[in-house]
Design a protein around this motif. Structure first.
Motif, PDB file in Angstrom:
ATOM      1  N   TRP A  61      -2.228   2.557  -6.569  1.00 25.14           N
ATOM      2  CA  TRP A  61      -3.316   1.611  -6.334  1.00 25.14           C
ATOM      3  C   TRP A  61      -4.669   2.257  -6.631  1.00 25.14           C
ATOM      4  N   ALA A  79      -0.546  -3.581  -7.612  1.00 19.18           N
ATOM      5  CA  ALA A  79      -0.429  -2.386  -6.783  1.00 19.18           C
ATOM      6  C   ALA A  79      -0.840  -2.677  -5.340  1.00 19.18           C
ATOM      7  N   ALA A  80      -1.899  -3.453  -5.168  1.00 15.60           N
ATOM      8  CA  ALA A  80      -2.352  -3.807  -3.820  1.00 15.60           C
ATOM      9  C   ALA A  80      -1.314  -4.666  -3.107  1.00 15.60           C
TER      10      ALA A  80
END
Length: 104
Positions: free
Chosen positions: A81, A25-26
């Motif tokens: 995230w 997600a990052a």
């Protein structure tokens, strides 16, 4: 292998998966941020100031549309995230508790 040890191993696997989710997600979020930063670069100047101004205006209009699309994606990626971080924290807590129980 005791039941606590099996639960501890399972919780560690879940924690590893959650950390991988946070990382993915990052990375997706950072890619979108990089695309936004890349849109800040305007086309180079032209010898003709009128033509240069027209090109700059067209670029800005196009870039504004791109920014809008990227920002919508970025909002979802940021929510994903943050959710992945929450899930990783919970998995970390479970792994810690089971680790302490297994140490008794």
């Amino acid at each position: 292998m005791t039941q606590i040890a099996r639960l501890q191993a399972l919780s560690q696997m879940i924690l590893d998966a959650r950390i991988a989710d946070v990382t993915r997600a990052a990375r997706a979020r950072e890619d979108s941020l990089a695309h936004l930063r890349a849109l800040q670069v305007a086309p180079g100047p032209n010898d003709d100031p009128v033509l240069s101004a027209q090109v700059a205006l067209r670029y800005q209009a196009w870039a504004d549309g791109q920014r809008a699309a990227i920002n919508a994606t970025l909002a979802q990626q940021t929510a994903d995230w943050l959710e992945a971080q929450d899930q990783a924290r919970a998995a970390f807590g479970r792994a810690q508790v089971l680790g302490k129980l297994a140490g008794r």
